[in-house]
Design a protein around this motif. Structure first.
Motif, PDB file in Angstrom:
ATOM      1  N   ALA A  20       0.818  -1.206   0.000  1.00 48.77           N
ATOM      2  CA  ALA A  20       0.000   0.000   0.000  1.00 48.77           C
ATOM      3  C   ALA A  20       0.853   1.258   0.000  1.00 48.77           C
ATOM      4  CB  ALA A  20      -0.937  -0.005   1.205  1.00 48.77           C
ATOM      5  N   GLN A  21       2.049   1.158   0.601  1.00 55.53           N
ATOM      6  CA  GLN A  21       2.957   2.302   0.599  1.00 55.53           C
ATOM      7  C   GLN A  21       3.350   2.665  -0.825  1.00 55.53           C
ATOM      8  OE1 GLN A  21       3.924   4.268   3.180  1.00 55.53           O
ATOM      9  NE2 GLN A  21       4.833   5.528   1.571  1.00 55.53           N
ATOM     10  N   ASP A  22       3.399   1.653  -1.710  1.00 52.93           N
ATOM     11  CA  ASP A  22       3.760   1.920  -3.094  1.00 52.93           C
ATOM     12  C   ASP A  22       2.683   2.743  -3.806  1.00 52.93           C
ATOM     13  OD1 ASP A  22       5.360  -1.307  -3.484  1.00 52.93           O
ATOM     14  OD2 ASP A  22       6.135   0.579  -2.728  1.00 52.93           O
ATOM     15  N   SER A  23       1.449   2.648  -3.355  1.00 54.09           N
ATOM     16  CA  SER A  23       0.429   3.525  -3.910  1.00 54.09           C
ATOM     17  C   SER A  23       0.770   4.975  -3.622  1.00 54.09           C
ATOM     18  CB  SER A  23      -0.951   3.190  -3.319  1.00 54.09           C
ATOM     19  OG  SER A  23      -1.396   1.950  -3.774  1.00 54.09           O
ATOM     20  N   ASN A  24       1.346   5.206  -2.460  1.00 54.16           N
ATOM     21  CA  ASN A  24       1.784   6.560  -2.127  1.00 54.16           C
ATOM     22  C   ASN A  24       2.912   7.002  -3.053  1.00 54.16           C
ATOM     23  OD1 ASN A  24      -0.048   6.685  -0.008  1.00 54.16           O
ATOM     24  ND2 ASN A  24       1.413   5.851   1.466  1.00 54.16           N
ATOM     25  N   PHE A  25       3.837   6.103  -3.333  1.00 60.57           N
ATOM     26  CA  PHE A  25       4.922   6.417  -4.274  1.00 60.57           C
ATOM     27  C   PHE A  25       4.357   6.734  -5.647  1.00 60.57           C
ATOM     28  CE2 PHE A  25       7.714   4.930  -7.683  1.00 60.57           C
ATOM     29  CZ  PHE A  25       8.858   5.684  -7.447  1.00 60.57           C
ATOM     30  N   ARG A  27       1.362   7.759  -6.386  1.00 55.16           N
ATOM     31  CA  ARG A  27       0.657   9.035  -6.312  1.00 55.16           C
ATOM     32  C   ARG A  27       1.637  10.202  -6.376  1.00 55.16           C
ATOM     33  NH1 ARG A  27      -4.414  10.534  -7.163  1.00 55.16           N
ATOM     34  NH2 ARG A  27      -5.219   8.851  -5.854  1.00 55.16           N
ATOM     35  N   GLN A  28       2.758  10.099  -5.682  1.00 55.21           N
ATOM     36  CA  GLN A  28       3.773  11.155  -5.709  1.00 55.21           C
ATOM     37  C   GLN A  28       4.301  11.362  -7.122  1.00 55.21           C
ATOM     38  OE1 GLN A  28       6.658   9.831  -2.868  1.00 55.21           O
ATOM     39  NE2 GLN A  28       5.292  10.141  -1.114  1.00 55.21           N
ATOM     40  N   ASN A  31       1.671  13.057  -9.267  1.00 50.76           N
ATOM     41  CA  ASN A  31       1.571  14.483  -8.944  1.00 50.76           C
ATOM     42  C   ASN A  31       2.671  15.280  -9.627  1.00 50.76           C
ATOM     43  OD1 ASN A  31      -0.669  14.091  -7.341  1.00 50.76           O
ATOM     44  ND2 ASN A  31       0.466  14.018  -5.423  1.00 50.76           N
ATOM     45  N   ASP A 281       7.487   2.055 -10.099  1.00 51.30           N
ATOM     46  CA  ASP A 281       7.250   1.324  -8.857  1.00 51.30           C
ATOM     47  C   ASP A 281       7.620  -0.147  -8.998  1.00 51.30           C
ATOM     48  OD1 ASP A 281       6.306   0.763  -6.272  1.00 51.30           O
ATOM     49  OD2 ASP A 281       4.322   0.267  -7.043  1.00 51.30           O
ATOM     50  N   SER A 417      -7.155   3.135  -5.953  1.00 43.62           N
ATOM     51  CA  SER A 417      -7.548   2.144  -4.955  1.00 43.62           C
ATOM     52  C   SER A 417      -7.269   0.717  -5.413  1.00 43.62           C
ATOM     53  CB  SER A 417      -9.035   2.311  -4.613  1.00 43.62           C
ATOM     54  OG  SER A 417      -9.833   2.138  -5.771  1.00 43.62           O
TER      55      SER A 417
END
Length: 438
Positions: A20-25, A27-28, A31, A281, A417
């Motif tokens: 799930a942390q990779d979703s943050n990556f 997203r970054q 952006n 990723d 998601s």
């Protein structure tokens, strides 16, 4: 890679949370790639090269090796770039870019006031009626032909647009006019597929309600010059730990369609900041967990101009195409609530890998469904298939994301998601298929 049963249980239990942390990556990265600083990653203001510089920094930070000097495979092609202010007015009223009008990306630069000459769309499809129209409207040679297609059937609309684009592709004027304005209810996706071909005609799409029933004057002021555009593919690798001379290839395109002047930007989140971020990723995973085969990451430019980057690569390969085990191309990767589609899933070369995707998903239910369709020239996998290389293209189905080829394809509108499941499905299938070579 062997693990003890305890470690295996831990990973099975907590893998979704770890990923799930990779979703943050992701997203970054999205952006950054969709930010104003990237100018829509197109040709105006060299947005694609700004994005390339950023991506190279990411590759270096994550210790991927360059496949070529500085990770770059440079090439060039001619393209229009619409830079600077754009002003469009009808009868003195200023219009808003995209909301009220769109200028076709291949329209030549223009500055001046033009009369609009309404033409029934049926005249466009009838040579004799065309000749009579221009006999009756001799001054149309200095003006623009206005064709309202809002009342047409879908079949007639397709015929009209095909007729227009056939004329635009002739490279000489078939009609004695400066160009065309097409009246629409809503804007169609913007594209640069014809952006590198010169045209003597202007072409604009405009909301129908803006044009009155009286004599209309259209003021245009914009610069859209054709130039030789220097761009680059980005090429990196992770050496295989036991069979480095054979390769598994992951691809995505980082370019989008850029700008329409200073004000209108096409961010290209779904298409294809999402696929580019996902490729980065997944590459990070294989940097930490190398495959026996060499892992090659290819991030192409100029997909939106007609698969030019991937076509250039397969014509000037930096690796032996005959030693590629599989190409997995990622494009349109936001959303995914309804699963994924695999293009070219059932050729004799790719059917085994598709079957492995299906089996992995049946075991773990990473995504709702894994669908298949025949091959198509709709993304960067296609030039590889033309060279006989096994290649598939994965895109998402369903889920909330922004528009397509319009200013609303933004990071804020994108859903990720379903991304952890999609990434896990791809990673696990690659490891299962190519992690234990025979």
């Amino acid at each position: 890679m062997k693990r003890t049963a305890l470690i295996g249980f831990f990973l099975l239990a907590f893998w979704p949370a770890l990923r799930a942390q990779d979703s943050n990556f992701v997203r970054q990265q999205i952006n950054q790639l969709t930010s104003r600083a990237m100018y829509g990653r197109g040709y105006a203001y060299h947005g694609d090269s700004i994005a390339a510089a950023y991506l190279i920094e990411q590759l270096a930070q994550n210790n991927l090796q360059p496949l070529e000097a500085n990770y770059l495979q440079p090439y060039s092609f001619p393209v229009h770039a619409m830079e600077g202010p754009v002003s469009v007015k009808v009868n003195g009223t200023a219009l808003r870019g995209w909301e009220d009008y769109v200028i076709a990306p291949f329209s030549p630069s223009a500055r001046g006031t033009f009369l609009l000459y309404p033409m029934d769309y049926r005249i466009l499809l009838d040579q004799q009626r065309q000749e009579l129209f221009f006999q009756q409207n001799k001054k149309a040679k200095d003006g623009l032909i206005y064709i309202d297609i809002t009342q047409c059937t879908d079949e007639d609309t397709l015929r009209i647009l095909n007729r227009l684009f056939n004329m635009l592709n002739r490279f000489k004027k078939a009609f004695p006019c400066r160009g065309f304005v097409v009246g629409v209810d809503e804007m169609s996706p913007w594209t640069v597929g014809l952006g590198y071909q010169p045209s003597e005609y202007l072409l604009l799409y405009m909301k129908r309600h803006i044009v009155s029933d009286k004599r209309n004057k259209l003021y245009l002021s914009y610069n859209n010059e054709i130039r030789m555009h220097h761009t680059q593919n980005i090429c990196a690798m992770i050496p295989g730990h036991s069979i480095p001379d054979s390769m598994v290839v992951l691809t995505a395109h980082y370019d989008h369609i850029g700008m329409m002047g200073d004000d209108v930007m096409f961010p290209g989140c779904h298409d294809n900041a999402s696929g580019t971020a996902a490729a980065l990723d997944i590459a990070r995973h294989f940097q930490a967990h190398p495959l026996p085969y060499t892992f090659v990451l290819l991030i192409f430019s100029a997909e939106e101009a007609g698969l030019l980057g991937s076509t250039y690569f397969v014509s000037h390969p930096l690796i032996d195409l005959g030693k590629i085990k599989m190409v997995v191309n990622l494009d349109l990767l936001c959303g995914g609530d309804d699963g994924i589609m695999v293009v070219n899933a059932k050729s004799f070369q790719t059917q085994p890998f598709y079957d492995s995707l299906m089996q992995e998903n049946e075991r773990r239910q990473w995504v709702k469904e894994v669908k298949a369709r025949d091959n198509a020239a709709n993304s960067d996998h296609f030039p590889f298939t033309e060279k006989g290389v096994p290649a598939i293209f994965i895109y998402t189905l369903g889920g909330r994301y922004g528009g397509y080829h319009n200013p609303y394809d933004t990071a804020e509108r994108a859903s990720l998601s379903a991304y952890p499941g999609i990434a896990n499905l791809i990673i696990n299938t690659l490891e299962e298929t190519f992690g234990n070579p025979r």
